[in-house]
Motif scaffolding. Structure first.
Motif, PDB file in Angstrom:
ATOM      1  N   TYR A  28       5.154  -1.458  -2.176  1.00 55.14           N
ATOM      2  CA  TYR A  28       5.196  -0.023  -1.879  1.00 55.14           C
ATOM      3  C   TYR A  28       6.454   0.630  -2.460  1.00 55.14           C
ATOM      4  CZ  TYR A  28       5.194   4.494   0.331  1.00 55.14           C
ATOM      5  OH  TYR A  28       5.233   5.853   0.535  1.00 55.14           O
ATOM      6  N   GLN A  47       1.979   8.144  -1.346  1.00 54.73           N
ATOM      7  CA  GLN A  47       2.177   8.396   0.084  1.00 54.73           C
ATOM      8  C   GLN A  47       1.817   7.141   0.876  1.00 54.73           C
ATOM      9  OE1 GLN A  47      -0.283  11.812   0.925  1.00 54.73           O
ATOM     10  NE2 GLN A  47       1.092  13.209  -0.170  1.00 54.73           N
ATOM     11  N   LEU A  48       2.612   6.840   1.885  1.00 58.00           N
ATOM     12  CA  LEU A  48       2.476   5.597   2.640  1.00 58.00           C
ATOM     13  C   LEU A  48       1.059   5.343   3.143  1.00 58.00           C
ATOM     14  CD1 LEU A  48       3.782   3.072   3.848  1.00 58.00           C
ATOM     15  CD2 LEU A  48       4.374   4.451   5.853  1.00 58.00           C
ATOM     16  N   GLU A  49       0.457   6.314   3.824  1.00 56.21           N
ATOM     17  CA  GLU A  49      -0.865   6.076   4.410  1.00 56.21           C
ATOM     18  C   GLU A  49      -1.941   5.897   3.344  1.00 56.21           C
ATOM     19  OE1 GLU A  49       0.050  10.371   4.158  1.00 56.21           O
ATOM     20  OE2 GLU A  49       1.072   8.723   5.145  1.00 56.21           O
ATOM     21  N   GLN A  52      -1.380   2.431   1.923  1.00 54.35           N
ATOM     22  CA  GLN A  52      -1.846   1.395   2.858  1.00 54.35           C
ATOM     23  C   GLN A  52      -3.334   1.119   2.653  1.00 54.35           C
ATOM     24  OE1 GLN A  52      -0.296   3.279   6.447  1.00 54.35           O
ATOM     25  NE2 GLN A  52       1.063   1.539   6.779  1.00 54.35           N
ATOM     26  N   ASN A  53      -4.114   2.153   2.402  1.00 50.89           N
ATOM     27  CA  ASN A  53      -5.542   2.005   2.120  1.00 50.89           C
ATOM     28  C   ASN A  53      -5.750   1.206   0.831  1.00 50.89           C
ATOM     29  OD1 ASN A  53      -8.433   2.822   2.643  1.00 50.89           O
ATOM     30  ND2 ASN A  53      -8.105   3.614   0.583  1.00 50.89           N
TER      31      ASN A  53
END
Length: 175
Positions: A28, A47-49, A52-53
Motif C-alpha cells: 500500500y 485510497q486505502l479502502e 483494500q478491495n
C-alpha cells in the motif's frame, strides 16, 4: 492445468514472490501514490479502502505476486496471473502496478519477460486487459509485441466495469 503461483520467479532485476496478507502495508505504501493510478480505469486505487478491495481480490486470485527489487529488496509493485482458459490454452497477466520510482528503468519490461517466459511453458496465448485511456500501459505492452485484438467492458473484482482494450501475445510470436 496452469500453475498460477510458483514459489518465486526472478531475474537479475526483480523477484516475484506469492503475495501474502502480511505484504499489505508495504504494498500500500507504493500504491498510495495517486499518480500511479492516473491513467488506470480505477483512478481511486490510491485510497486505502479502494486499495483494500484490490488487495482482497489479489489474495483470492491465488495468482498474485509481490514484486521486489533484487538489490534493494524494496517493493516495486504487484502483478498476477488470472483467468486461465483451458479451451483456448491461455491465461491473462494483469492487475499490474509499479511504483513511480521504478518507471522508465526496465522494471515493467523485466516483469513482463519473467511472467511471459513462465506462462509460455504452459500456455499458447497470453492476454492483457488494459484500460482504454491508459496510453502508457498500451505503449509498453505494444513494445514487447502484444497486439490489440478486442475491446470490451471489464468488471474488476468489487468494482464497476470499465472499457478495456484486450492485447494478445501468442507463443509462436514471442519465441
Amino acid at each position: 492445468m496452469f500453475d498460477w503461483q510458483p514459489n518465486f520467479l526472478e531475474n537479475e532485476l526483480i523477484k516475484l514472490i506469492p503475495l501474502r496478507e502480511t505484504d499489505f502495508e508495504e504494498l500500500y505504501e507504493v500504491a498510495s501514490d495517486p499518480l500511479v493510478w492516473e491513467q488506470h480505469p480505477n483512478k481511486l486505487r490510491y485510497q486505502l479502502e479502494v486499495f483494500q478491495n484490490y488487495f482482497e481480490g489479489a489474495m483470492l486470485s491465488k495468482g498474485a505476486f509481490l514484486i521486489r527489487d533484487q538489490k534493494t529488496k524494496e517493493v516495486v509493485g504487484c502483478s498476477r496471473f488470472y483467468d486461465y482458459n483451458e479451451n483456448d490454452n491461455s491465461v491473462l497477466i494483469g492487475y499490474t502496478f509499479i511504483g513511480r520510482k521504478f518507471w522508465g528503468n526496465g522494471y515493467n519490461k523485466a516483469l513482463k519477460k519473467i511472467m511471459l517466459d513462465y506462462a509460455f511453458q504452459q500456455v499458447d496465448k497470453v492476454y492483457f486487459h488494459i484500460g482504454a485511456f491508459n496510453i502508457r500501459s498500451q505503449k509498453a505492452i505494444e513494445k514487447i509485441g502484444a497486439i490489440k485484438v478486442d475491446e470490451f467492458e471489464v468488471e474488476y473484482y468489487g468494482e464497476d466495469a470499465k472499457l478495456n482494450f484486450v492485447y494478445e501475445i501468442a507463443k509462436q510470436d514471442y519465441e
